[in-house]
Design a protein around this motif. Structure first.
Motif, PDB file in Angstrom:
ATOM      1  N   GLU A   1      24.361  30.804  13.743  1.00 36.34           N
ATOM      2  CA  GLU A   1      24.843  29.832  14.727  1.00 36.34           C
ATOM      3  C   GLU A   1      23.706  29.267  15.573  1.00 36.34           C
ATOM      4  O   GLU A   1      23.921  28.419  16.424  1.00 36.34           O
ATOM      5  CB  GLU A   1      25.872  30.485  15.657  1.00 36.34           C
ATOM      6  CG  GLU A   1      27.162  30.861  14.979  1.00 36.34           C
ATOM      7  CD  GLU A   1      28.095  31.622  15.913  1.00 36.34           C
ATOM      8  OE1 GLU A   1      27.771  31.803  17.114  1.00 36.34           O
ATOM      9  OE2 GLU A   1      29.164  32.048  15.437  1.00 36.34           O
ATOM     10  N   GLY A   2      22.501  29.774  15.370  1.00 32.39           N
ATOM     11  CA  GLY A   2      21.351  29.302  16.121  1.00 32.39           C
ATOM     12  C   GLY A   2      21.133  30.031  17.431  1.00 32.39           C
ATOM     13  O   GLY A   2      20.333  29.594  18.258  1.00 32.39           O
TER      14      GLY A   2
ATOM     15  N   ALA B   1      24.855  40.253  14.350  1.00 34.33           N
ATOM     16  CA  ALA B   1      23.566  39.610  14.612  1.00 34.33           C
ATOM     17  C   ALA B   1      23.294  38.511  13.588  1.00 34.33           C
ATOM     18  O   ALA B   1      22.802  37.431  13.948  1.00 34.33           O
ATOM     19  CB  ALA B   1      22.448  40.650  14.595  1.00 34.33           C
ATOM     20  N   CYS B   2      23.621  38.755  12.327  1.00 31.25           N
ATOM     21  CA  CYS B   2      23.432  37.735  11.287  1.00 31.25           C
ATOM     22  C   CYS B   2      24.249  36.489  11.598  1.00 31.25           C
ATOM     23  O   CYS B   2      23.753  35.362  11.476  1.00 31.25           O
ATOM     24  CB  CYS B   2      23.834  38.285   9.919  1.00 31.25           C
ATOM     25  SG  CYS B   2      22.731  39.533   9.256  1.00 31.25           S
ATOM     26  N   GLU B   3      25.502  36.676  11.994  1.00 33.99           N
ATOM     27  CA  GLU B   3      26.356  35.530  12.336  1.00 33.99           C
ATOM     28  C   GLU B   3      25.790  34.755  13.519  1.00 33.99           C
ATOM     29  O   GLU B   3      25.759  33.521  13.507  1.00 33.99           O
ATOM     30  CB  GLU B   3      27.775  36.005  12.655  1.00 33.99           C
ATOM     31  CG  GLU B   3      28.571  36.411  11.446  1.00 33.99           C
ATOM     32  CD  GLU B   3      30.003  36.787  11.801  1.00 33.99           C
ATOM     33  OE1 GLU B   3      30.554  36.211  12.770  1.00 33.99           O
ATOM     34  OE2 GLU B   3      30.566  37.646  11.111  1.00 33.99           O
TER      35      GLU B   3
END
Length: 85
Positions: free
Chosen positions: A14-15, A8-10
């Motif tokens: 990435e927007g 989820a953080c990644e």
């Protein structure tokens, strides 16, 4: 939980329109984990269900997760203990 949180953080970086809600059984639970700060920084919501650890608080957190989700995806590592078991 941490693996899904990191994904989820990644996606957030990435927007992508992803919301990360972290639910801990108690205050500072697993705070020594190397990804704790990263997850807390990226969380849209950070919920601590208790001020202190007590026996069974993990089960209360697991039930909270089930009661408050729209969809549930669980990955079992084969261990006959822990939240997914």
């Amino acid at each position: 939980d941490i693996a899904f949180g990191l994904v989820a953080c990644e996606l957030k970086e990435e927007g992508r329109p992803v919301q990360l809600v972290c639910v801990l059984p108690c205050k500072d639970y697993n705070s020594s984990h190397k990804y704790y700060s990263c997850l807390k920084e990226h969380a849209d919501e950070w919920i601590e269900l208790s001020d202190e650890f007590y026996r069974g608080c993990d089960n209360v957190r697991d039930q909270y997760m089930v009661d408050h989700c729209d969809k549930l995806l669980a990955v079992w590592d084969g261990n006959k203990s822990g939240g997914v078991w």
